[in-house]
Design a protein around this motif. Structure first.
Motif, short mmCIF file in Angstrom:
data_model
loop_
_atom_site.label_atom_id
_atom_site.label_comp_id
_atom_site.label_asym_id
_atom_site.label_seq_id
_atom_site.Cartn_x
_atom_site.Cartn_y
_atom_site.Cartn_z
N LYS A 10 20.54 -7.03 9.75
CA LYS A 10 20.64 -7.04 8.30
C LYS A 10 21.34 -5.78 7.82
CE LYS A 10 17.39 -8.52 5.67
NZ LYS A 10 16.13 -8.78 4.97
N GLN A 11 22.11 -5.90 6.76
CA GLN A 11 22.75 -4.73 6.19
C GLN A 11 21.91 -4.11 5.09
OE1 GLN A 11 26.72 -5.71 5.02
NE2 GLN A 11 27.48 -5.52 7.09
N TYR A 12 21.15 -4.95 4.37
CA TYR A 12 20.33 -4.45 3.27
C TYR A 12 18.92 -4.98 3.39
CZ TYR A 12 24.78 -3.18 1.16
OH TYR A 12 26.01 -2.64 0.94
N TYR A 13 17.97 -4.14 3.03
CA TYR A 13 16.55 -4.50 3.05
C TYR A 13 15.98 -4.31 1.65
CZ TYR A 13 17.10 -4.06 8.09
OH TYR A 13 17.52 -4.21 9.39
N THR A 14 15.05 -5.16 1.27
CA THR A 14 14.40 -5.02 -0.03
C THR A 14 13.33 -3.95 0.05
OG1 THR A 14 12.68 -6.64 0.46
CG2 THR A 14 14.74 -7.49 -0.50
N ILE A 15 12.85 -3.52 -1.10
CA ILE A 15 11.81 -2.50 -1.11
C ILE A 15 10.52 -3.03 -0.48
CG2 ILE A 15 10.95 -3.02 -3.43
CD1 ILE A 15 10.70 0.11 -3.76
N GLY A 16 10.26 -4.32 -0.63
CA GLY A 16 9.08 -4.93 -0.01
C GLY A 16 9.16 -4.89 1.51
N GLU A 17 10.33 -5.20 2.04
CA GLU A 17 10.51 -5.16 3.50
C GLU A 17 10.36 -3.73 4.03
OE1 GLU A 17 13.67 -8.78 4.29
OE2 GLU A 17 14.44 -6.89 3.49
N VAL A 18 10.91 -2.79 3.30
CA VAL A 18 10.83 -1.40 3.72
C VAL A 18 9.39 -0.90 3.65
CG1 VAL A 18 11.60 0.95 3.21
CG2 VAL A 18 13.22 -0.93 3.08
N ALA A 19 8.70 -1.26 2.58
CA ALA A 19 7.30 -0.85 2.44
C ALA A 19 6.46 -1.43 3.58
CB ALA A 19 6.76 -1.33 1.09
N GLU A 20 6.76 -2.66 3.97
CA GLU A 20 6.04 -3.28 5.08
C GLU A 20 6.34 -2.58 6.40
OE1 GLU A 20 6.14 -7.61 7.10
OE2 GLU A 20 5.93 -7.60 4.90
N MET A 21 7.59 -2.16 6.59
CA MET A 21 7.96 -1.44 7.83
C MET A 21 7.11 -0.20 8.03
SD MET A 21 12.06 -1.27 7.89
CE MET A 21 13.06 -2.67 7.48
N PHE A 22 6.84 0.52 6.93
CA PHE A 22 6.11 1.77 7.02
C PHE A 22 4.64 1.62 6.66
CE2 PHE A 22 10.54 3.04 6.40
CZ PHE A 22 10.68 3.92 7.45
N ASP A 23 4.23 0.41 6.31
CA ASP A 23 2.85 0.12 5.93
C ASP A 23 2.38 1.03 4.79
OD1 ASP A 23 0.50 -1.33 6.08
OD2 ASP A 23 -0.42 0.06 7.51
N VAL A 24 3.22 1.11 3.76
CA VAL A 24 2.90 1.88 2.56
C VAL A 24 3.18 1.00 1.34
CG1 VAL A 24 3.40 4.14 3.59
CG2 VAL A 24 5.21 2.91 2.40
N ALA A 25 2.74 1.44 0.19
CA ALA A 25 3.00 0.71 -1.05
C ALA A 25 4.44 0.94 -1.51
CB ALA A 25 2.04 1.17 -2.14
N ALA A 26 5.00 -0.05 -2.16
CA ALA A 26 6.37 0.07 -2.68
C ALA A 26 6.46 1.21 -3.69
CB ALA A 26 6.80 -1.24 -3.30
N SER A 27 5.37 1.46 -4.42
CA SER A 27 5.38 2.53 -5.41
C SER A 27 5.57 3.89 -4.74
CB SER A 27 4.09 2.52 -6.21
OG SER A 27 2.97 2.70 -5.36
N LEU A 28 5.07 4.06 -3.53
CA LEU A 28 5.26 5.33 -2.82
C LEU A 28 6.73 5.52 -2.46
CD1 LEU A 28 4.09 7.87 -1.50
CD2 LEU A 28 3.76 6.53 0.58
N ILE A 29 7.38 4.46 -2.08
CA ILE A 29 8.81 4.56 -1.74
C ILE A 29 9.61 4.89 -3.00
CG2 ILE A 29 10.81 3.26 -0.92
CD1 ILE A 29 8.86 1.91 1.05
N ARG A 30 9.26 4.26 -4.12
CA ARG A 30 9.95 4.58 -5.38
C ARG A 30 9.71 6.04 -5.76
NH1 ARG A 30 8.25 -0.72 -6.68
NH2 ARG A 30 6.41 0.08 -7.73
N PHE A 31 8.49 6.53 -5.53
CA PHE A 31 8.18 7.94 -5.81
C PHE A 31 9.02 8.86 -4.93
CE2 PHE A 31 5.63 11.69 -4.57
CZ PHE A 31 5.65 12.35 -5.79
N TRP A 32 9.11 8.54 -3.65
CA TRP A 32 9.91 9.37 -2.75
C TRP A 32 11.37 9.39 -3.18
CZ3 TRP A 32 7.59 7.57 2.58
CH2 TRP A 32 6.39 8.23 2.79
N THR A 58 16.35 7.86 6.77
CA THR A 58 15.89 8.94 5.90
C THR A 58 14.42 8.76 5.56
OG1 THR A 58 18.12 9.12 4.96
CG2 THR A 58 16.33 10.14 3.73
N LEU A 59 14.04 7.53 5.24
CA LEU A 59 12.63 7.25 4.95
C LEU A 59 11.74 7.51 6.16
CD1 LEU A 59 12.73 4.05 2.75
CD2 LEU A 59 11.49 6.14 2.24
N ARG A 60 12.24 7.17 7.35
CA ARG A 60 11.47 7.42 8.56
C ARG A 60 11.20 8.91 8.74
NH1 ARG A 60 14.00 4.20 11.94
NH2 ARG A 60 12.38 2.65 11.83
N THR A 61 12.21 9.73 8.43
CA THR A 61 12.05 11.17 8.53
C THR A 61 11.04 11.67 7.49
OG1 THR A 61 14.34 11.37 9.27
CG2 THR A 61 13.28 13.37 8.48
#
Length: 115
Positions: A10-32, A58-61
């Motif tokens: 995939k070239q693009y991931y949604t915020i939900g998919e990314v939040a699931e990858m890191f097992d965090v809330a989408a709001s935390l990713i928006r905050f970051w 970058t999010l993984r880091t």
């Protein structure tokens, strides 16, 4: 020469998919996103965030520094600015060691069940 099917990435991931990858809330990713200038996902016409593989790295880091190492947001910002390459290398080493550990634990459990 036989046809070899390529894995579709995939070239693009949604915020939900990314939040699931890191097992965090989408709001935390928006905050970051607001805190770390290195993290700026593309937005489509609707305004939905589209994360690339680079954004996920970058999010993984950030996740590693804040959640696993216990850095404050300010401390993680400074590490990202000063030692970005070294930090990414360390994270990759840790991930590969965790995979090796999981593999060895699996072998150990298989050996224990055969006895």
């Amino acid at each position: 020469m036989p046809y070899k099917e390529r894995e579709i990435e995939k070239q693009y991931y949604t915020i939900g998919e990314v939040a699931e990858m890191f097992d965090v809330a989408a709001s935390l990713i928006r905050f970051w996103e607001t805190e770390f200038e290195q993290l700026s996902p593309k937005k489509n016409k609707k305004g939905n965030r589209q994360y690339t593989a680079k954004d996920i790295e970058t999010l993984r880091t950030i996740y590693h520094l804040v959640k696993e190492r216990g850095y404050t947001i300010q401390g993680a910002k400074e590490v990202l600015k000063n030692k970005s390459v070294q930090t990414k290398d360390k994270i990759e080493i840790i991930e590969s060691l965790e995979k090796v550990k999981a593999f060895l634990v699996g072998i150990k459990s298989q050996l224990n069940t055969k006895e």
